[in-house]
Design a protein around this motif. Structure first.
Motif, PDB file in Angstrom:
ATOM      1  N   ASP A  99      37.235   3.399  64.930  1.00 30.11           N
ATOM      2  CA  ASP A  99      37.832   3.550  63.601  1.00 30.11           C
ATOM      3  C   ASP A  99      38.320   4.982  63.376  1.00 30.11           C
ATOM      4  O   ASP A  99      38.204   5.530  62.289  1.00 30.11           O
ATOM      5  N   LEU A 100      38.886   5.583  64.418  1.00 31.58           N
ATOM      6  CA  LEU A 100      39.352   6.961  64.333  1.00 31.58           C
ATOM      7  C   LEU A 100      40.571   7.049  63.419  1.00 31.58           C
ATOM      8  O   LEU A 100      41.453   6.181  63.455  1.00 31.58           O
ATOM      9  N   LYS A 101      40.633   8.123  62.626  1.00 31.71           N
ATOM     10  CA  LYS A 101      41.746   8.244  61.688  1.00 31.71           C
ATOM     11  C   LYS A 101      41.896   9.680  61.212  1.00 31.71           C
ATOM     12  O   LYS A 101      40.968  10.493  61.304  1.00 31.71           O
ATOM     13  N   VAL A 102      43.059   9.966  60.662  1.00 34.56           N
ATOM     14  CA  VAL A 102      43.312  11.190  59.903  1.00 34.56           C
ATOM     15  C   VAL A 102      43.675  10.755  58.491  1.00 34.56           C
ATOM     16  O   VAL A 102      44.528   9.878  58.303  1.00 34.56           O
ATOM     17  N   LEU A 103      43.021  11.337  57.498  1.00 32.58           N
ATOM     18  CA  LEU A 103      43.295  11.015  56.102  1.00 32.58           C
ATOM     19  C   LEU A 103      44.386  11.942  55.573  1.00 32.58           C
ATOM     20  O   LEU A 103      44.279  13.169  55.681  1.00 32.58           O
ATOM     21  N   LYS A 104      45.426  11.350  55.007  1.00 32.90           N
ATOM     22  CA  LYS A 104      46.570  12.093  54.471  1.00 32.90           C
ATOM     23  C   LYS A 104      46.479  12.087  52.946  1.00 32.90           C
ATOM     24  O   LYS A 104      46.497  11.025  52.316  1.00 32.90           O
ATOM     25  N   ILE A 105      46.367  13.268  52.343  1.00 34.38           N
ATOM     26  CA  ILE A 105      46.092  13.384  50.912  1.00 34.38           C
ATOM     27  C   ILE A 105      47.178  14.212  50.247  1.00 34.38           C
ATOM     28  O   ILE A 105      47.395  15.388  50.599  1.00 34.38           O
ATOM     29  N   SER A 106      47.869  13.631  49.292  1.00 34.72           N
ATOM     30  CA  SER A 106      48.929  14.334  48.589  1.00 34.72           C
ATOM     31  C   SER A 106      48.349  15.460  47.733  1.00 34.72           C
ATOM     32  O   SER A 106      47.446  15.241  46.927  1.00 34.72           O
ATOM     33  N   LYS A 107      48.884  16.671  47.891  1.00 35.14           N
ATOM     34  CA  LYS A 107      48.429  17.805  47.088  1.00 35.14           C
ATOM     35  C   LYS A 107      48.745  17.624  45.609  1.00 35.14           C
ATOM     36  O   LYS A 107      48.082  18.223  44.752  1.00 35.14           O
ATOM     37  N   ALA A 108      49.761  16.806  45.307  1.00 37.54           N
ATOM     38  CA  ALA A 108      50.146  16.604  43.905  1.00 37.54           C
ATOM     39  C   ALA A 108      48.994  16.066  43.069  1.00 37.54           C
ATOM     40  O   ALA A 108      48.997  16.205  41.843  1.00 37.54           O
ATOM     41  N   GLN A 109      47.990  15.460  43.719  1.00 36.21           N
ATOM     42  CA  GLN A 109      46.850  14.896  42.996  1.00 36.21           C
ATOM     43  C   GLN A 109      45.889  15.962  42.473  1.00 36.21           C
ATOM     44  O   GLN A 109      45.096  15.690  41.573  1.00 36.21           O
ATOM     45  N   PHE A 110      45.952  17.179  43.035  1.00 33.64           N
ATOM     46  CA  PHE A 110      44.952  18.180  42.631  1.00 33.64           C
ATOM     47  C   PHE A 110      45.493  19.603  42.499  1.00 33.64           C
ATOM     48  O   PHE A 110      44.824  20.461  41.925  1.00 33.64           O
ATOM     49  N   ILE A 111      46.689  19.869  42.987  1.00 32.68           N
ATOM     50  CA  ILE A 111      47.147  21.247  43.117  1.00 32.68           C
ATOM     51  C   ILE A 111      47.232  21.974  41.780  1.00 32.68           C
ATOM     52  O   ILE A 111      46.986  23.182  41.689  1.00 32.68           O
ATOM     53  N   ASN A 112      47.551  21.262  40.701  1.00 30.44           N
ATOM     54  CA  ASN A 112      47.656  21.895  39.384  1.00 30.44           C
ATOM     55  C   ASN A 112      46.500  21.533  38.461  1.00 30.44           C
ATOM     56  O   ASN A 112      46.559  21.802  37.254  1.00 30.44           O
ATOM     57  N   VAL A 113      45.450  20.941  39.012  1.00 30.28           N
ATOM     58  CA  VAL A 113      44.270  20.563  38.228  1.00 30.28           C
ATOM     59  C   VAL A 113      43.295  21.739  38.231  1.00 30.28           C
ATOM     60  O   VAL A 113      42.949  22.265  39.291  1.00 30.28           O
ATOM     61  N   THR A 114      42.854  22.136  37.053  1.00 35.54           N
ATOM     62  CA  THR A 114      41.977  23.308  36.946  1.00 35.54           C
ATOM     63  C   THR A 114      40.510  22.962  36.759  1.00 35.54           C
ATOM     64  O   THR A 114      39.667  23.858  36.744  1.00 35.54           O
TER      65      THR A 114
END
Length: 318
Positions: free
Chosen positions: A131-146
């Motif tokens: 079950d090998l994998k690389v998780l791809k996570i959009s920065k838009a979900q957290f980049i401007n969250v404080t």
């Protein structure tokens, strides 16, 4: 007189009973107070500067990357599905980012491009994972969250190795992996070969899906590769690792290569550890666009707790 004798005997019996400890009470174990875990003493290794401790939240820091002015790091197997935004000047925690739709089976490295964070869930100590994998996570979900905590979702880039035909558990298999770098439209995986102390390079598309990948290059590093990074401005790759038992930690600098033949150019190694101390160096990242400065992280051992370090090419003799 008889009544007095009986009364005296009864009193004596009661005294004996009261003076004898109950066997049940006698068997109650003493209360043992277990102190909170205490991190090991910080030891200053050679060629690096200690920026700060990450032990409180990332005691098994297994990878680092610099992106948008912050360090990102994470723990490996047995830990929650959380990666951390860290102040690069002192190692202080800025934000906890939880991946809600995938577990941390064995996250071993992290990399980034302009829009995404990539988490390598490909740790494979026994060579048995399918079950090998690389998780791809959009920065838009957290980049401007404080806020101090934020939840995100990931997409999976799943893969298997064409050259792995056996999935029998082995401590000397060549299908563990702890390193991923981002270059253009591709991710490149560098294996941690426990069997032959080499590393093999695999090329993986960044598009989520299922892939079967074949090694494009191999090199005898005489050790275990545990982290890496690519600098687009200088066209250089850095790799970090150690020999058996987390001893003799080393850094490789790869330069003057063509395309993705990373070991075809100049290959320079610097030993930064020694043969005595267990310094489990796990992550490395370029700290400046000119490629001169580097960040290094390690897991907690008896030698040192999980720390964020900096170094540079001059200190390493590159």
């Amino acid at each position: 007189m008889k009544h007095y004798l009986i009364l005296i005997l009864c009193c004596l019996g009661l005294c004996l009973i009261s003076c004898t400890k109950s066997p049940e009470v006698n068997n109650i174990p003493p209360v043992v107070i277990v102190p909170d875990p205490v991190p090991p003493a910080v030891v200053q290794p050679k060629f690096v500067t200690n920026l700060g401790s990450m032990w409180a939240f990332a005691n098994e820091s297994s990878g680092v990357v610099l992106s948008d002015g912050f360090i990102y790091t994470h723990n490996d197997s047995g830990n929650p599905s959380v990666f951390f935004k860290v102040n690069p000047t002192n190692g202080n925690l800025v934000q906890r980012i939880t991946v809600t739709n995938y577990p941390n089976v064995d996250w071993e490295d992290i990399t980034a491009d302009a829009d995404y964070i990539y988490l390598g869930d490909f740790g494979n100590n026994d060579g048995i994972r399918k079950d090998l994998k690389v998780l791809k996570i959009s920065k838009a979900q957290f980049i401007n969250v404080t806020s101090e905590t934020v939840n995100v979702t990931a997409e999976a880039i799943e893969f298997s190795y064409t050259d792995q035909t056996s999935f029998i558990a082995s401590s000397t298999n060549n299908f563990d992996c702890e390193t991923v770098i981002s270059k253009g439209d591709f991710l490149y995986l560098f294996t941690k070969d426990r069997g032959d102390y080499a590393t093999r390079v695999y090329k993986l598309l960044k598009t989520p899906g299922q892939y079967t990948i074949t090694a494009i290059e191999s090199y005898n590093v005489n050790g275990l590769i545990t982290g890496g990074d690519y600098n687009a401005q200088t066209n250089e790759v850095v790799l970090i690792g150690y020999s058996s038992g987390h001893k003799n930690s080393f850094v490789y600098l790869l330069s003057n290569f063509t395309n993705d033949s990373f070991f075809s150019g100049k290959v320079v190694e610097k030993i930064i550890g020694n043969s005595i101390d267990e310094w489990q160096t796990e992550g490395i990242a370029f700290a400046t666009t000119d490629g001169n400065k580097l960040f290094i992280s390690c897991e907690t051992t008896t030698f040192t707790k999980a720390e964020l370090y900096s170094t540079d090419k001059t200190s390493l003799g590159f």
